[in-house]
Design a protein around this motif. Structure first.
Motif, short mmCIF file in Angstrom:
data_model
loop_
_atom_site.label_atom_id
_atom_site.label_comp_id
_atom_site.label_asym_id
_atom_site.label_seq_id
_atom_site.Cartn_x
_atom_site.Cartn_y
_atom_site.Cartn_z
N TRP A 343 0.82 -1.21 0.00
CA TRP A 343 0.00 0.00 0.00
C TRP A 343 0.86 1.26 0.00
O TRP A 343 0.60 2.21 -0.74
CB TRP A 343 -0.92 -0.04 1.22
CG TRP A 343 -1.89 1.11 1.29
CD1 TRP A 343 -3.02 1.28 0.57
CD2 TRP A 343 -1.79 2.22 2.16
NE1 TRP A 343 -3.65 2.45 0.91
CE2 TRP A 343 -2.91 3.05 1.90
CE3 TRP A 343 -0.89 2.61 3.15
CZ2 TRP A 343 -3.14 4.23 2.59
CZ3 TRP A 343 -1.10 3.80 3.84
CH2 TRP A 343 -2.22 4.61 3.55
N VAL A 344 1.90 1.25 0.81
CA VAL A 344 2.82 2.40 0.85
C VAL A 344 3.56 2.53 -0.48
O VAL A 344 3.72 3.62 -1.03
CB VAL A 344 3.82 2.26 2.02
CG1 VAL A 344 4.94 3.30 1.91
CG2 VAL A 344 3.10 2.40 3.35
N ALA A 345 4.03 1.38 -1.03
CA ALA A 345 4.80 1.41 -2.28
C ALA A 345 3.95 1.89 -3.44
O ALA A 345 4.48 2.48 -4.41
CB ALA A 345 5.36 0.02 -2.57
N THR A 346 2.64 1.66 -3.40
CA THR A 346 1.77 2.08 -4.50
C THR A 346 1.16 3.45 -4.26
O THR A 346 0.21 3.86 -4.96
CB THR A 346 0.64 1.06 -4.70
OG1 THR A 346 -0.11 0.91 -3.49
CG2 THR A 346 1.20 -0.29 -5.13
N GLY A 347 1.69 4.17 -3.28
CA GLY A 347 1.21 5.53 -3.03
C GLY A 347 -0.16 5.59 -2.40
O GLY A 347 -0.90 6.58 -2.60
N GLY A 348 -0.54 4.55 -1.65
CA GLY A 348 -1.84 4.54 -0.98
C GLY A 348 -3.00 4.17 -1.87
O GLY A 348 -4.16 4.49 -1.56
N SER A 349 -2.74 3.48 -2.98
CA SER A 349 -3.81 3.10 -3.90
C SER A 349 -4.42 1.76 -3.47
O SER A 349 -3.73 0.73 -3.44
CB SER A 349 -3.26 2.99 -5.32
OG SER A 349 -4.21 2.37 -6.19
N ALA A 354 -4.62 -4.07 -4.08
CA ALA A 354 -5.40 -5.30 -4.24
C ALA A 354 -4.87 -6.13 -5.40
O ALA A 354 -4.77 -7.37 -5.31
CB ALA A 354 -6.87 -4.94 -4.47
N GLU A 355 -4.51 -5.47 -6.49
CA GLU A 355 -3.97 -6.19 -7.64
C GLU A 355 -2.64 -6.85 -7.29
O GLU A 355 -2.40 -8.01 -7.65
CB GLU A 355 -3.79 -5.22 -8.81
CG GLU A 355 -5.11 -4.73 -9.39
CD GLU A 355 -4.90 -3.65 -10.44
OE1 GLU A 355 -3.74 -3.22 -10.62
OE2 GLU A 355 -5.90 -3.24 -11.07
N ALA A 356 -1.77 -6.12 -6.60
CA ALA A 356 -0.45 -6.67 -6.26
C ALA A 356 -0.56 -7.77 -5.22
O ALA A 356 0.22 -8.74 -5.24
CB ALA A 356 0.46 -5.55 -5.76
N ALA A 357 -1.52 -7.65 -4.29
CA ALA A 357 -1.67 -8.65 -3.23
C ALA A 357 -2.59 -9.79 -3.63
O ALA A 357 -2.81 -10.72 -2.85
CB ALA A 357 -2.21 -7.98 -1.97
N CYS A 358 -3.16 -9.72 -4.85
CA CYS A 358 -4.05 -10.76 -5.37
C CYS A 358 -5.25 -10.99 -4.45
O CYS A 358 -5.54 -12.12 -4.02
CB CYS A 358 -3.29 -12.07 -5.57
SG CYS A 358 -1.93 -11.94 -6.75
N CYS A 359 -5.89 -9.88 -4.08
CA CYS A 359 -7.07 -10.00 -3.24
C CYS A 359 -8.08 -8.91 -3.63
O CYS A 359 -7.80 -8.04 -4.45
CB CYS A 359 -6.72 -9.88 -1.76
SG CYS A 359 -5.99 -8.29 -1.30
N CYS A 384 1.29 11.29 7.32
CA CYS A 384 1.87 10.08 7.92
C CYS A 384 2.72 9.28 6.94
O CYS A 384 3.48 8.40 7.36
CB CYS A 384 0.73 9.17 8.43
SG CYS A 384 -0.30 9.92 9.69
N GLN A 385 2.57 9.53 5.66
CA GLN A 385 3.14 8.65 4.65
C GLN A 385 4.67 8.53 4.75
O GLN A 385 5.22 7.42 4.67
CB GLN A 385 2.75 9.14 3.25
CG GLN A 385 1.25 9.10 2.98
CD GLN A 385 0.70 7.69 3.12
OE1 GLN A 385 1.16 6.76 2.47
NE2 GLN A 385 -0.30 7.53 3.98
N VAL A 386 5.36 9.64 4.92
CA VAL A 386 6.83 9.60 4.95
C VAL A 386 7.31 8.80 6.15
O VAL A 386 8.15 7.90 6.03
CB VAL A 386 7.41 11.03 4.98
CG1 VAL A 386 8.93 10.97 5.19
CG2 VAL A 386 7.10 11.75 3.68
N GLU A 387 6.78 9.10 7.33
CA GLU A 387 7.24 8.40 8.53
C GLU A 387 6.87 6.92 8.49
O GLU A 387 7.64 6.07 8.94
CB GLU A 387 6.65 9.06 9.78
CG GLU A 387 7.26 10.42 10.09
CD GLU A 387 6.86 10.91 11.47
OE1 GLU A 387 6.62 10.07 12.36
OE2 GLU A 387 6.83 12.14 11.67
#
Length: 404
Positions: A343-349, A354-359, A384-387
């Motif tokens: 979620w963090v790596a995809t910028g909160g998308s 869901a696509e990357a986690a297959c769910c 909060c994103q940076v921290e």
């Protein structure tokens, strides 16, 4: 006069050697000219001064003729003082880096000159028959062979000592480089001469685990990358000379050379900054997770490097953002943290997570809500994103993969 030994070598060789010894100075001049004419190594290498060559020829001719004249004394050659000139020549030529083959060739030329001089003297004296000349030849070449062996032994012994000294000096220069001594210009130029890295120009440091031996320098040189390497403690330290102020080409070549974890520094401007580059390479190496045979380039891992540079602050980030989450059972923790990292790596998308986690996207929302409830943080808050991202990186660096 006495018989030299039981093989029929009589006083003929001794008598002839004594007479030839009287004109050793003239023979020395002849031998020097012969060596210069027939042993081109002395000219091409050019490390033996003329007076040194003449003195060596004189002393060794004298000793060879004396050994022929006096005969054996029952001493092993290693302790026989009459081989002092041979041993001195072997030591001196090793120090001068004259190839041993050229040195021994000169001794063979000297042996031939001694033999020819003894034959000439025999003809003048008309005192030795054919059998006697054969005995003289045997004695001459026994002495020359033994003398040459003493030269070679002294040469090899000195060469070994020189290699050890060179290795110690090289290691000392590396230590000086890694501790910042190249800021002294004289030291920098000496290190450059011995190690082979330019004083100025873009370069980078490499720190790698010790692995199987390989020809790093030669293989990198094929990609036009100059390098120097030194084993230090349990690591391999390298310096790379770069054609441009970027490590991209060098890293690509390193991937074909190294099969162990390694760290690569930022680009520095020359030997005066090698100590900085070395510390950076060490830091880059530390950013690699255990068991990962990768090359960590510091320029690509600056957040991890910053966290490792301030471990107390990194621990605070982990405790603040993930502390309670790390206490849940391993199976759930693995699932939740895996989702959070995506979620963090995809910028909160939500959709991309869901696509990357297959769910399903609702599953992602439920997991995020579960983590927010555990930690007490609103992950959707942009502030909060940076921290949060740094906390996830710090958790992997300081405590190993959090899902284990």
């Amino acid at each position: 006069m006495k018989q030299v030994n039981g093989n029929g070598q009589t006083r003929a060789a001794e008598s002839l050697a004594v007479r030839v010894l009287a004109r050793v100075t003239a023979l020395t001049d002849v031998l020097v000219r012969t060596i210069e004419d027939q042993n081109p190594g002395y000219r091409t290498v050019g490390v033996v001064p003329q007076d040194d060559l003449w003195r060596s020829c004189h002393d060794n001719l004298t000793r060879v003729l004396e050994l022929i004249a006096e005969g054996a004394q029952g001493l092993p050659p290693e302790t026989d003082g009459r081989y002092d000139a041979a041993r001195a020549t072997g030591r001196r030529r090793a120090e001068q880096r004259m190839p041993l083959d050229d040195v021994l060739r000169s001794f063979r030329l000297g042996g031939r000159l001694v033999w020819e001089s003894l034959i000439d003297q025999a003809h003048v004296d008309n005192s030795v028959d054919t059998d006697g000349l054969l005995d003289v030849a045997t004695r001459v070449w026994e002495v020359v062979d033994t003398t040459s062996a003493q030269v070679a032994a002294a040469y090899h012994s000195t060469e070994s000592n020189l290699v050890r000294t060179d290795e110690q000096r090289r290691a000392a220069l590396w230590e000086g480089l890694l501790h910042g001594r190249a800021k002294e210009l004289a030291f920098a130029y000496e290190a450059s001469r011995i190690i082979g890295i330019p004083v100025e120009g873009p370069c980078a440091a490499v720190v790698a685990d010790i692995g199987p031996a390989t020809q790093w320098e030669r293989r990198l040189a094929a990609d036009r990358i100059g390098s120097a390497w030194q084993v230090r403690a349990n690591t391999l330290v390298g310096l790379l000379t770069l054609r441009q102020p970027t490590v991209d080409t060098a890293v690509a070549a390193l991937k074909d050379v190294l099969d162990v974890p390694a760290g690569v520094s930022l680009v520095v401007r020359g030997l005066a900054e090698v100590d900085v580059a070395y510390r950076q390479a060490l830091l880059a190496r530390r950013t690699l997770p255990a068991g990962r045979n990768e090359i960590a380039v510091l320029a690509e891992r600056l957040p991890e490097a910053l966290l490792l540079s301030a471990p107390e602050l990194a621990e605070q980030l982990v405790h603040r953002w993930l502390g309670d989450l790390l206490a849940v059972p391993a199976a759930e923790r693995r699932l939740l943290l895996g989702t959070l990292q995506i979620w963090v790596a995809t910028g909160g998308s939500i959709r991309h997570t869901a696509e990357a986690a297959c769910c399903h996207r609702n599953t992602v929302i439920n997991r995020l809500q579960r983590m927010q409830a555990i930690t007490g943080h609103d992950f959707a808050d942009p502030a909060c994103q940076v921290e949060l991202a740094l906390a996830l990186r710090a958790s992997a660096l300081l405590a190993g993969p959090p899902a284990e």
